[in-house]
Design a protein around this motif. Structure first.
Motif, PDB file in Angstrom:
ATOM      1  N   CYS A  21       0.853  -1.190   0.000  1.00 16.22           N
ATOM      2  CA  CYS A  21       0.000   0.000   0.000  1.00 16.22           C
ATOM      3  C   CYS A  21       0.885   1.234   0.000  1.00 16.22           C
ATOM      4  N   LEU A  22       0.327   2.321  -0.453  1.00 14.82           N
ATOM      5  CA  LEU A  22       0.997   3.613  -0.415  1.00 14.82           C
ATOM      6  C   LEU A  22       0.154   4.526   0.469  1.00 14.82           C
ATOM      7  N   VAL A  23       0.787   5.167   1.414  1.00 17.10           N
ATOM      8  CA  VAL A  23       0.082   6.036   2.346  1.00 17.10           C
ATOM      9  C   VAL A  23       0.377   7.478   1.946  1.00 17.10           C
ATOM     10  N   ILE A  24      -0.674   8.315   1.943  1.00 20.20           N
ATOM     11  CA  ILE A  24      -0.528   9.689   1.482  1.00 20.20           C
ATOM     12  C   ILE A  24      -0.975  10.678   2.562  1.00 20.20           C
ATOM     13  N   GLY A  25      -0.642  11.941   2.339  1.00 25.82           N
ATOM     14  CA  GLY A  25      -1.139  13.040   3.171  1.00 25.82           C
ATOM     15  C   GLY A  25      -0.796  12.901   4.641  1.00 25.82           C
ATOM     16  N   PHE A  61       2.731  13.615   6.490  1.00 25.25           N
ATOM     17  CA  PHE A  61       3.168  14.738   5.666  1.00 25.25           C
ATOM     18  C   PHE A  61       2.543  16.034   6.173  1.00 25.25           C
ATOM     19  N   VAL A  62       3.064  16.506   7.286  1.00 23.43           N
ATOM     20  CA  VAL A  62       2.612  17.748   7.908  1.00 23.43           C
ATOM     21  C   VAL A  62       3.846  18.594   8.167  1.00 23.43           C
ATOM     22  N   ASP A  63       3.814  19.835   7.708  1.00 21.06           N
ATOM     23  CA  ASP A  63       4.945  20.738   7.915  1.00 21.06           C
ATOM     24  C   ASP A  63       5.143  20.966   9.415  1.00 21.06           C
ATOM     25  N   PRO A  64       6.334  20.661   9.953  1.00 22.16           N
ATOM     26  CA  PRO A  64       6.550  20.796  11.395  1.00 22.16           C
ATOM     27  C   PRO A  64       6.523  22.234  11.898  1.00 22.16           C
ATOM     28  N   LEU A  65       6.746  23.182  11.029  1.00 15.70           N
ATOM     29  CA  LEU A  65       6.773  24.586  11.437  1.00 15.70           C
ATOM     30  C   LEU A  65       5.383  25.213  11.377  1.00 15.70           C
ATOM     31  N   LEU A  73      -2.174  20.305   3.509  1.00 16.92           N
ATOM     32  CA  LEU A  73      -2.994  20.156   2.308  1.00 16.92           C
ATOM     33  C   LEU A  73      -2.146  20.023   1.042  1.00 16.92           C
ATOM     34  N   ARG A  74      -1.148  20.869   0.907  1.00 19.17           N
ATOM     35  CA  ARG A  74      -0.275  20.831  -0.272  1.00 19.17           C
ATOM     36  C   ARG A  74       0.378  19.457  -0.407  1.00 19.17           C
ATOM     37  N   TYR A  75       0.847  18.926   0.715  1.00 20.14           N
ATOM     38  CA  TYR A  75       1.515  17.633   0.696  1.00 20.14           C
ATOM     39  C   TYR A  75       0.537  16.493   0.436  1.00 20.14           C
ATOM     40  N   ALA A  76      -0.699  16.662   0.865  1.00 19.01           N
ATOM     41  CA  ALA A  76      -1.718  15.651   0.593  1.00 19.01           C
ATOM     42  C   ALA A  76      -1.959  15.543  -0.909  1.00 19.01           C
ATOM     43  N   PHE A  77      -2.107  16.683  -1.575  1.00 17.52           N
ATOM     44  CA  PHE A  77      -2.337  16.671  -3.019  1.00 17.52           C
ATOM     45  C   PHE A  77      -1.116  16.153  -3.764  1.00 17.52           C
ATOM     46  N   GLN A  78       0.065  16.608  -3.368  1.00 18.29           N
ATOM     47  CA  GLN A  78       1.282  16.169  -4.053  1.00 18.29           C
ATOM     48  C   GLN A  78       1.507  14.670  -3.867  1.00 18.29           C
ATOM     49  N   ILE A 101      10.898   7.446  -3.042  1.00 18.13           N
ATOM     50  CA  ILE A 101      12.010   8.174  -3.652  1.00 18.13           C
ATOM     51  C   ILE A 101      11.528   9.504  -4.221  1.00 18.13           C
ATOM     52  N   ILE A 102      10.394   9.466  -4.916  1.00 22.68           N
ATOM     53  CA  ILE A 102       9.886  10.674  -5.571  1.00 22.68           C
ATOM     54  C   ILE A 102       9.400  11.694  -4.555  1.00 22.68           C
ATOM     55  N   TRP A 103       8.630  11.286  -3.517  1.00 24.71           N
ATOM     56  CA  TRP A 103       8.148  12.295  -2.568  1.00 24.71           C
ATOM     57  C   TRP A 103       9.311  12.909  -1.807  1.00 24.71           C
ATOM     58  N   LYS A 104      10.324  12.123  -1.514  1.00 21.55           N
ATOM     59  CA  LYS A 104      11.486  12.684  -0.822  1.00 21.55           C
ATOM     60  C   LYS A 104      12.187  13.724  -1.691  1.00 21.55           C
ATOM     61  N   GLU A 105      12.254  13.465  -3.003  1.00 21.98           N
ATOM     62  CA  GLU A 105      12.847  14.431  -3.924  1.00 21.98           C
ATOM     63  C   GLU A 105      12.000  15.689  -4.020  1.00 21.98           C
ATOM     64  N   LYS A 106      10.668  15.516  -4.059  1.00 23.85           N
ATOM     65  CA  LYS A 106       9.756  16.650  -4.248  1.00 23.85           C
ATOM     66  C   LYS A 106       9.640  17.537  -3.015  1.00 23.85           C
ATOM     67  N   PHE A 107       9.456  16.938  -1.833  1.00 26.23           N
ATOM     68  CA  PHE A 107       9.227  17.787  -0.666  1.00 26.23           C
ATOM     69  C   PHE A 107       9.874  17.305   0.623  1.00 26.23           C
ATOM     70  N   GLY A 108      10.752  16.347   0.545  1.00 31.56           N
ATOM     71  CA  GLY A 108      11.460  15.885   1.733  1.00 31.56           C
ATOM     72  C   GLY A 108      12.289  16.975   2.389  1.00 31.56           C
TER      73      GLY A 108
END
Length: 86
Positions: A4-8, A13-17, A22-27, A55-62
């Protein structure tokens, strides 16, 4: 074995600051959908193939998470920095 792939927010995927997610959920949903579609096209939904998603999510917003967490730590450690962000 099931994959399975888990999203959002479910994937953390929540900005710690800012607490924004929402942005990360869509991406992450877009990346997951594309990864799954490629897997169907190649008749390969193996765990190894689905690791492309990570690999891709880490490249995009990790890096967003890394630097936001560093800023959050700085903000909590030094009250003057906290005042600047308020």
């Amino acid at each position: 074995k099931e994959q399975c792939l888990v999203i959002g927010e479910a994937a953390g995927f929540v900005d710690p600051l800012t607490g924004s997610s929402l942005r990360y959920a869509f991406q992450s949903a877009d990346i997951a959908a594309r990864t799954i579609a490629q897997g169907f096209d190649k008749n390969n939904l193996s765990e190894t193939f689905l690791k492309k998603y990570q690999i891709i999510w880490k490249e995009k917003f990790g890096n967003d998470f890394y630097w936001s967490d560093k800023l959050r730590q700085l903000q909590q450690s030094y009250p003057i920095v906290d005042a600047l962000f308020s």
